[in-house]
Design a protein around this motif. Structure first.
Motif, short mmCIF file in Angstrom:
data_model
loop_
_atom_site.label_atom_id
_atom_site.label_comp_id
_atom_site.label_asym_id
_atom_site.label_seq_id
_atom_site.Cartn_x
_atom_site.Cartn_y
_atom_site.Cartn_z
N CYS A 141 0.82 -1.21 0.00
CA CYS A 141 0.00 0.00 0.00
C CYS A 141 0.86 1.26 0.00
O CYS A 141 0.65 2.17 -0.83
CB CYS A 141 -0.95 -0.01 1.20
SG CYS A 141 -2.20 -1.32 1.12
N LEU A 142 1.82 1.35 0.91
CA LEU A 142 2.68 2.54 0.91
C LEU A 142 3.59 2.58 -0.31
O LEU A 142 3.99 3.65 -0.76
CB LEU A 142 3.51 2.60 2.20
CG LEU A 142 2.79 3.12 3.44
CD1 LEU A 142 3.74 3.21 4.62
CD2 LEU A 142 2.16 4.50 3.18
N GLY B 24 0.66 11.28 -3.85
CA GLY B 24 0.43 10.09 -3.04
C GLY B 24 -0.60 9.14 -3.61
O GLY B 24 -0.82 9.07 -4.82
N MET B 25 -1.25 8.41 -2.73
CA MET B 25 -2.21 7.39 -3.13
C MET B 25 -3.37 7.97 -3.93
O MET B 25 -3.86 7.35 -4.88
CB MET B 25 -2.73 6.65 -1.89
CG MET B 25 -3.79 5.60 -2.18
SD MET B 25 -3.24 4.26 -3.29
CE MET B 25 -2.19 3.32 -2.16
N ILE C 208 6.05 12.48 1.60
CA ILE C 208 6.48 11.60 0.51
C ILE C 208 8.00 11.59 0.41
O ILE C 208 8.63 10.53 0.26
CB ILE C 208 5.86 12.06 -0.83
CG1 ILE C 208 4.34 11.89 -0.81
CG2 ILE C 208 6.47 11.29 -2.00
CD1 ILE C 208 3.87 10.46 -0.76
N CYS D 255 -3.46 5.05 3.86
CA CYS D 255 -2.05 5.32 3.59
C CYS D 255 -1.56 6.54 4.36
O CYS D 255 -0.41 6.58 4.82
CB CYS D 255 -1.81 5.50 2.09
SG CYS D 255 -1.80 3.94 1.18
N GLU D 256 -2.42 7.53 4.51
CA GLU D 256 -2.04 8.69 5.33
C GLU D 256 -1.80 8.28 6.77
O GLU D 256 -0.84 8.75 7.42
CB GLU D 256 -3.13 9.76 5.24
CG GLU D 256 -3.22 10.44 3.88
CD GLU D 256 -4.41 11.37 3.76
OE1 GLU D 256 -5.27 11.34 4.67
OE2 GLU D 256 -4.48 12.12 2.76
N HIS E 165 1.52 4.20 -2.69
CA HIS E 165 1.40 5.59 -2.22
C HIS E 165 2.52 6.43 -2.80
O HIS E 165 2.30 7.55 -3.29
CB HIS E 165 1.42 5.60 -0.70
CG HIS E 165 1.31 6.94 -0.06
ND1 HIS E 165 0.27 7.81 -0.30
CD2 HIS E 165 2.11 7.56 0.86
CE1 HIS E 165 0.43 8.91 0.43
NE2 HIS E 165 1.54 8.79 1.13
N VAL F 148 -6.79 6.05 0.48
CA VAL F 148 -6.08 7.32 0.72
C VAL F 148 -5.93 7.57 2.21
O VAL F 148 -4.84 7.88 2.70
CB VAL F 148 -6.82 8.48 0.03
CG1 VAL F 148 -6.21 9.82 0.45
CG2 VAL F 148 -6.77 8.33 -1.48
N ARG G 243 -11.62 4.21 -2.84
CA ARG G 243 -10.55 5.19 -3.04
C ARG G 243 -10.27 5.96 -1.76
O ARG G 243 -9.12 6.11 -1.34
CB ARG G 243 -10.94 6.17 -4.15
CG ARG G 243 -9.91 7.27 -4.39
CD ARG G 243 -10.48 8.37 -5.28
NE ARG G 243 -9.50 9.42 -5.50
CZ ARG G 243 -9.26 10.42 -4.65
NH1 ARG G 243 -9.91 10.46 -3.47
NH2 ARG G 243 -8.36 11.34 -4.94
N ALA H 284 1.48 6.32 6.90
CA ALA H 284 2.64 7.21 6.76
C ALA H 284 2.98 7.89 8.08
O ALA H 284 4.12 8.29 8.31
CB ALA H 284 2.38 8.25 5.68
#
Length: 320
Positions: A238-239, A249-250, A294, A285-286, A242, A282, A278, A289
């Motif tokens: 996933c990342l 990003g994603m 990024i 992934c945020e 991303h 998103v 979607r 992170a």
């Protein structure tokens, strides 16, 4: 939970029921973490095989670093299942993947283990819901699925069944963390759990490609070990995607490459890329992170890939 349930940090004696490759790997791991370990297996020659497995794992465990008090002398072989679990603070079951056997064994463990002690199953093929049906106190049973070898691979996936109480899932997750594992606490049961489903998807696609003459096993393995596998020790799929979206990003990755989900790149059917999916990707992934930009993620990834490549090169060339 009752007065007999120790805190995860207070566990001293772990019982391992089943001492094959997985159960024996658990024995080695718990010994290396400083626990008193009792083992039982119905095979008449299991003790010799178990001790050989522990001995073979011990050099790697020394390299990883032993906990205070860790010793192979802390292993006790029990003559019966009842004696094995009689003084357990925690029980890890690792019997063969046979549903009838699992149901019977877990019920027997339940009847002999002190009340309030959590019982975990290493199963990868069955959900706890279908295994705990004959247990008198099913609320304390969870799945604690390791990866082979359990003494080396840190991941454990923890999930309860329909009759498992939330406290048992939380307790097991905390215990495995105290015991040096990396834990995923799952929100719900899913066949194959998480990591096995991902492994199986790659495996089935690999078999398709070999069967159709599209790739050889050597090419398939190299495509992972020399490609995306180098990124995965730090950033999962996933990342990784991303970062494929650049500064966007994603969100940018899905908006730009979303149509490729309909391309014939795999035999698996892709889900519809709905707004809900979607947004979930998103947001997820945020969260993964964890505040890193990024640029920071790219820098971390690059350092990790270089470290992995150097380590692999050292192994290939016989260097420490």
């Amino acid at each position: 939970m009752n007065e007999n349930t120790p805190s995860p940090a207070a566990v001293r004696r772990v019982t391992c029921i089943g001492a094959g490759v997985i159960g024996g790997g658990w024995v080695a791991h718990f010994l290396a973490r400083g626990y008193q370990v009792t083992a039982w297996d119905p095979a008449p020659d299991f003790e010799a095989k178990l001790r050989r497995l522990v001995d073979s794992a011990w050099p790697a465990l020394i390299e990883l670093g032993l906990a205070d008090g860790a010793s192979r002398d802390n292993l006790v072989i029990a003559p019966t299942l009842a004696e094995a679990v009689a003084e357990a603070d925690f029980v890890q079951e690792s019997a063969p993947e046979d549903l009838a056997l699992k149901r019977d064994l877990l019920a027997r463990i339940d009847g002999a283990t002190p009340a309030g002690v959590v019982v975990s199953s290493s199963t990868s093929g069955y959900g706890m819901t279908e295994m705990q049906v004959d247990c008198p106190t099913p609320q304390r049973f969870v799945v604690g699925h390791p990866f082979n070898p359990p003494y080396l691979i840190p991941l454990v996936e923890v999930v309860g069944g329909e009759r498992t109480e939330p406290w048992a899932v939380q307790w097991a997750a905390e215990f495995f963390e105290v015991a040096g594992k990396s834990v995923i606490t799952m929100d719900r049961e899913v066949p194959g759990l998480i990591a096995n489903r991902l492994q199986e998807a790659i495996w089935r696609e690999a078999l398709h490609m070999v069967a159709n003459g599209e790739a050889t096993p050597a090419q398939i393995d190299a495509s992972i070990t020399e490609g995306p596998g180098l990124r995965w020790p730090l950033l999962g799929p996933c990342l990784t995607f991303h970062l494929a979206g650049g500064e966007g990003g994603m969100a940018h990755m899905l908006d730009h490459f979303g149509p490729s989900l309909k391309s014939p790149w795999t035999r698996l059917e892709a889900p519809e890329l709905t707004d809900e999916l979607r947004d979930a990707m998103v947001k997820g992934c945020e969260e993964a992170a964890d505040g890193r930009s990024i640029a920071e993620l790219i820098a971390d990834r690059d350092l990790a890939v270089i470290a992995v490549m150097r380590a692999i090169d050292g192994v290939r060339n016989g260097k420490p």
